[in-house]
Scaffold this motif. Structure first.
Motif, PDB file in Angstrom:
ATOM      1  N   SER A  62      10.601 -11.075  -0.455  1.00 58.80           N
ATOM      2  CA  SER A  62       9.532 -11.735  -0.085  1.00 58.80           C
ATOM      3  C   SER A  62       9.262 -10.812   0.683  1.00 58.80           C
ATOM      4  CB  SER A  62      10.139 -13.290   0.296  1.00 58.80           C
ATOM      5  OG  SER A  62      11.416 -13.055   1.184  1.00 58.80           O
TER       6      SER A  62
ATOM      7  N   GLU B  64       6.194 -14.237  -3.178  1.00 61.77           N
ATOM      8  CA  GLU B  64       6.460 -14.929  -1.555  1.00 61.77           C
ATOM      9  C   GLU B  64       6.896 -14.684  -0.580  1.00 61.77           C
ATOM     10  OE1 GLU B  64      10.963 -16.478  -0.274  1.00 61.77           O
ATOM     11  OE2 GLU B  64      10.337 -16.654  -2.663  1.00 61.77           O
TER      12      GLU B  64
ATOM     13  N   PHE C  96       6.335 -14.658   3.836  1.00 59.88           N
ATOM     14  CA  PHE C  96       6.903 -15.250   4.932  1.00 59.88           C
ATOM     15  C   PHE C  96       6.625 -15.280   6.201  1.00 59.88           C
ATOM     16  CE2 PHE C  96       9.839 -11.848   4.259  1.00 59.88           C
ATOM     17  CZ  PHE C  96      10.334 -11.109   5.969  1.00 59.88           C
TER      18      PHE C  96
ATOM     19  N   LYS D  58       5.830 -19.743   3.147  1.00 60.82           N
ATOM     20  CA  LYS D  58       6.525 -20.276   4.290  1.00 60.82           C
ATOM     21  C   LYS D  58       5.715 -19.439   5.632  1.00 60.82           C
ATOM     22  CE  LYS D  58      10.667 -19.722   1.972  1.00 60.82           C
ATOM     23  NZ  LYS D  58      12.038 -19.567   1.564  1.00 60.82           N
TER      24      LYS D  58
END
Length: 311
Positions: free
Chosen positions: A162, A183, A185, A214
């Protein structure tokens, strides 16, 4: 397979070796196998003792697969780092260094020009700039990359997990034509100011199938008037500051099969928007809050739902 601490073991001609829990004993026996193509370690985390690793693997020029997940390399200046000998294994296609307590990737990683998979998951955040521009065959990059990630030809890249939203904002998204799993974050280690993500940030990879976000500042809408559609996306995980779900979720995500919402503070009931997702099979609301006392689902809603999780 090297897994018996008593049995005699010889592998002078074996091309693929697996070590179960006994890596230091295996290395201390100083096996010499110049034909080895694959080496994998399975077991609980274990500290490497001595320099046997460097003296043995220096000669494995034909090695294609090296998985050392769980091996803890010796500390240098208070930090664990990869042995430089790995940079000489120029034919590597797969390098697994997951759960090795590393916090940086050395510059010699760029020597591995034929590398297809780099798995550095389960480690600390890698904060420095990582230059992978020489690795034009990369298909899967897995780790926790906070600093800028420099990528060259990404036509083969399928997995990117990520990277920080800061790193993503620095990349040219139009070149990820075969990206399938992404992904992103937010990280406390970089300044997120000026980094704003909305749906259009992820519309360029046309083959995206799984997306995990996220992040704090994210809009589940597009700045443009035209509705962004994710025709290929089947799996979506959101942990962000979203108060309302778009009423046209079924138009935006027509192929979605799995949806996980985490820590959303919803001001409106989510079900009217979610129940129209015709292909949705799995739905999870984890640590989400909703101010009303009831959530209603119509009789025609969720035509394919198999799993509903409220946690």
């Amino acid at each position: 397979v090297y897994d018996d601490p008593v049995a005699q073991y010889s592998s002078a001609t074996c091309r693929r070796e697996v070590v179960h829990h006994q890596i230091n004993r295996y290395l201390s026996e100083k096996h010499r196998n110049k034909r080895m193509r694959s080496f994998l370690f399975f077991g609980e985390s274990e500290d490497l003792v001595g320099r046997d690793f460097e003296t043995i693997y220096l000669k494995l020029k034909l090695l294609r697969v090296l998985d050392l997940g769980g091996v803890r390399f010796p500390c240098e200046e208070g930090k664990r780092s990869l042995p430089e000998v790995i940079g000489d294994l120029i034919h590597l296609r797969y390098l697994g260094i997951a759960d090795t307590f590393l916090s940086n990737l050395p510059a010699f990683i760029s020597n591995l020009r034929f590398l297809q998979t780099l798995d550095a998951s389960g480690n600390e955040s890698i904060r420095q700039t990582i230059d992978l521009r020489n690795l034009t065959s990369l298909r899967h990059v897995i780790g926790k990359f906070v600093g800028e990630l420099l990528l060259g030809d990404t036509v083969n890249l399928q997995t990117l997990r990520s990277i920080s939203s800061y790193s993503w904002s620095k990349l040219n998204h139009e070149v990820f034509i075969n990206l399938r799993d992404l992904e992103i974050f937010d990280s406390m280690w970089v300044d997120q100011r000026g980094v704003s993500l909305d749906l259009s940030s992820f519309s360029k990879p046309k083959n995206l199938r799984a997306l995990t976000l996220k992040v704090s500042t994210f809009k589940l809408s597009s700045e443009s008037e035209e509705t962004v559609r994710f025709q290929t996306l089947v799996e979506l995980t959101l942990r962000c500051d979203i108060r309302r779900l778009p009423k046209d979720m079924d138009v935006i995500f027509p192929s979605l099969e799995s949806l996980t919402l985490v820590r959303l503070c919803l001001e409106e009931g989510p079900m009217p928007a979610l129940e129209k997702l015709q292909r949705l099979e799995d739905l999870s609301l984890t640590n989400c809050s909703y101010s009303e006392a009831k959530m209603s689902i119509s009789a025609q809603g969720f035509s394919r739902l198999n799993k509903l999780e409220l946690f």
